[in-house]
Design an enzyme around this catalytic site. Structure first.
Site, PDB file in Angstrom:
ATOM      1  N   GLU A 162       0.817  -1.207   0.000  1.00 15.08           N
ATOM      2  CA  GLU A 162       0.000   0.000   0.000  1.00 15.08           C
ATOM      3  C   GLU A 162       0.856   1.264   0.000  1.00 15.08           C
ATOM      4  OE1 GLU A 162      -3.092   0.265  -0.562  1.00 15.08           O
ATOM      5  OE2 GLU A 162      -3.518  -1.871  -0.533  1.00 15.08           O
ATOM      6  N   CYS A 183     -13.808  -1.417 -15.274  1.00 15.18           N
ATOM      7  CA  CYS A 183     -14.349  -0.051 -15.240  1.00 15.18           C
ATOM      8  C   CYS A 183     -13.194   0.945 -15.352  1.00 15.18           C
ATOM      9  CB  CYS A 183     -15.130   0.155 -13.945  1.00 15.18           C
ATOM     10  SG  CYS A 183     -16.195   1.617 -13.956  1.00 15.18           S
ATOM     11  N   CYS A 209     -17.911  -2.458 -20.329  1.00 13.62           N
ATOM     12  CA  CYS A 209     -19.208  -2.537 -19.660  1.00 13.62           C
ATOM     13  C   CYS A 209     -19.939  -3.851 -19.955  1.00 13.62           C
ATOM     14  CB  CYS A 209     -20.077  -1.357 -20.067  1.00 13.62           C
ATOM     15  SG  CYS A 209     -19.417   0.257 -19.581  1.00 13.62           S
ATOM     16  N   CYS A 255     -19.033  -6.431 -17.331  1.00 15.25           N
ATOM     17  CA  CYS A 255     -18.973  -5.960 -15.947  1.00 15.25           C
ATOM     18  C   CYS A 255     -20.037  -6.665 -15.108  1.00 15.25           C
ATOM     19  CB  CYS A 255     -19.189  -4.452 -15.895  1.00 15.25           C
ATOM     20  SG  CYS A 255     -19.202  -3.784 -14.208  1.00 15.25           S
ATOM     21  N   CYS A 285     -25.848  -0.449 -13.040  1.00 10.57           N
ATOM     22  CA  CYS A 285     -25.013   0.736 -13.253  1.00 10.57           C
ATOM     23  C   CYS A 285     -25.845   1.885 -13.821  1.00 10.57           C
ATOM     24  CB  CYS A 285     -23.858   0.426 -14.189  1.00 10.57           C
ATOM     25  SG  CYS A 285     -22.767   1.846 -14.470  1.00 10.57           S
TER      26      CYS A 285
END
Length: 350
Positions: free
Chosen positions: A43, A196, A203, A206, A212
């Site tokens: 991270e 995305c 799409c 997805c 959405c």
């Protein structure tokens, strides 16, 4: 909301990206637990760097310092050198401070709750939430750029970033499940990174294409909206590169505060429009035709390079000479290494 998280987790179980620091969904289900140290390391590295670039760095760091205790005991200069290419060196300094705090204040064990994680040096709200969720499976809301984009499109939110961040975080929190929150956090980030995407999102495949709102409204390509960025300024400076006749190089340690703080570099000027300082010693200086160019997050840097070769008894006003055996270009931060690459051939053959 539970249905949406379940649909995404089902997609993640099949399509999760493989990463050196990640425990995949199958292994997680089998009882394999993530290493909080490896998650924290990833991270910190990923704050301003891509996953593709971080993979090799993460493997290198984990090979050199496989535990938080090993990193806490590491030599600062070695860690800084290994960090070269990963961005702001302040993050590398905080990396060491955090590792040492974990060892001194927590017995070498990363705390597993958000609030305690926030007390560690260099750990902000995002990193604390990511460690708590991914390493300890706590139901914290993890919101990076990928998650912001997914939420803006899923709910068709047109308020520009960064003003919309609280709203996007609220939407992401509403969807965070109590079961498998760590896998879910990684699933949303994977969805944004692979499906995305900022441009040409896929799409049609997805898992959230049905609910959405932006897809239904035909506004996917417009989102997330952002306030236009200001033009990136350019700063200028001079780098004085000196090689002694016995092969030693003149370097100085930059001030602890500011960019490249505490790192080795070439004596030079401040990066501004102010008049440059005097050279570090008296010599016959040659200006290179090429200049070193480097881009930091908030500005472009252009460095004019002045070179000189001096005798072994030269006495510099700034910096110190490092022998060719003690000097490694790889230990320089990227901006300074670019200066070296341009100047070295001239000084070797000058």
């Amino acid at each position: 909301m539970r249905d949406l998280s379940a649909e995404l987790l089902a997609w993640y179980d099949i399509h999760a990206r493989s990463m050196p620091w990640r425990v995949g969904p199958a292994d997680r289900k089998a009882g394999v637990l993530p290493d909080p140290y490896a998650v924290w390391m990833s991270e910190v590295m990923l704050q301003q760097t891509t996953v593709a670039a971080v993979r090799d760095y993460h493997r290198k760091f984990m090979g050199l310092w496989p535990t938080v205790g090993a990193l806490a005991a590491a030599d600062d200069a070695q860690v800084m050198a290994a960090w070269a290419g990963l961005g702001y060196y302040a993050r590398a300094r905080n990396l060491l401070k955090c590792a040492r705090a974990v060892v001194s204040d927590h017995g070498g064990v990363f705390p597993g709750d958000y609030e305690t994680l926030l007390t560690l040096p260099g750990v902000g709200p995002y990193t604390a939430a990511a460690i708590a969720a991914i390493a300890f499976d706590q139901p914290e809301t993890v919101v990076d750029g990928n998650v912001e984009r997914v939420m803006a499109r899923l709910y068709d939110i047109h308020v520009p970033l960064p003003g919309s961040k609280p709203l996007l975080t609220d939407r992401a929190r509403d969807l965070t499940p109590l079961a498998r929150p760590g896998d879910y956090a990684q699933a949303v980030m994977d969805l944004g990174a692979t499906i995305c995407t900022p441009r040409s999102p896929a799409c049609g495949i997805c898992p959230w294409r049905g609910p959405c709102a932006a897809r239904a409204a035909g506004t996917v390509a417009e989102l997330p909206k952002k306030i236009p960025k200001k033009k990136t300024p350019t700063r200028y400076g001079i780098a004085y590169v000196v090689r002694r006749s016995d092969g030693a190089w003149l370097l100085e340690t930059r001030p602890d505060s500011g960019l490249l703080g505490g790192m080795l570099g070439w004596p030079g000027s401040e990066w501004s429009d102010d008049p440059p300082p005097a050279p570090p010693l008296t010599a016959e200086w040659t200006a290179l035709n090429d200049e070193a160019r480097h881009t930091f997050t908030h500005f472009h840097l252009r460095l004019k390079i002045m070179t000189a070769t001096v005798p072994t008894d030269a006495k510099p006003d700034r910096g110190q000479f490092l022998s060719q055996h003690d000097f490694s270009p790889a230990a320089l931060p990227t901006a300074m290494r670019k200066v070296y690459d341009l100047a070295a051939a001239t000084l070797r053959h000058g």
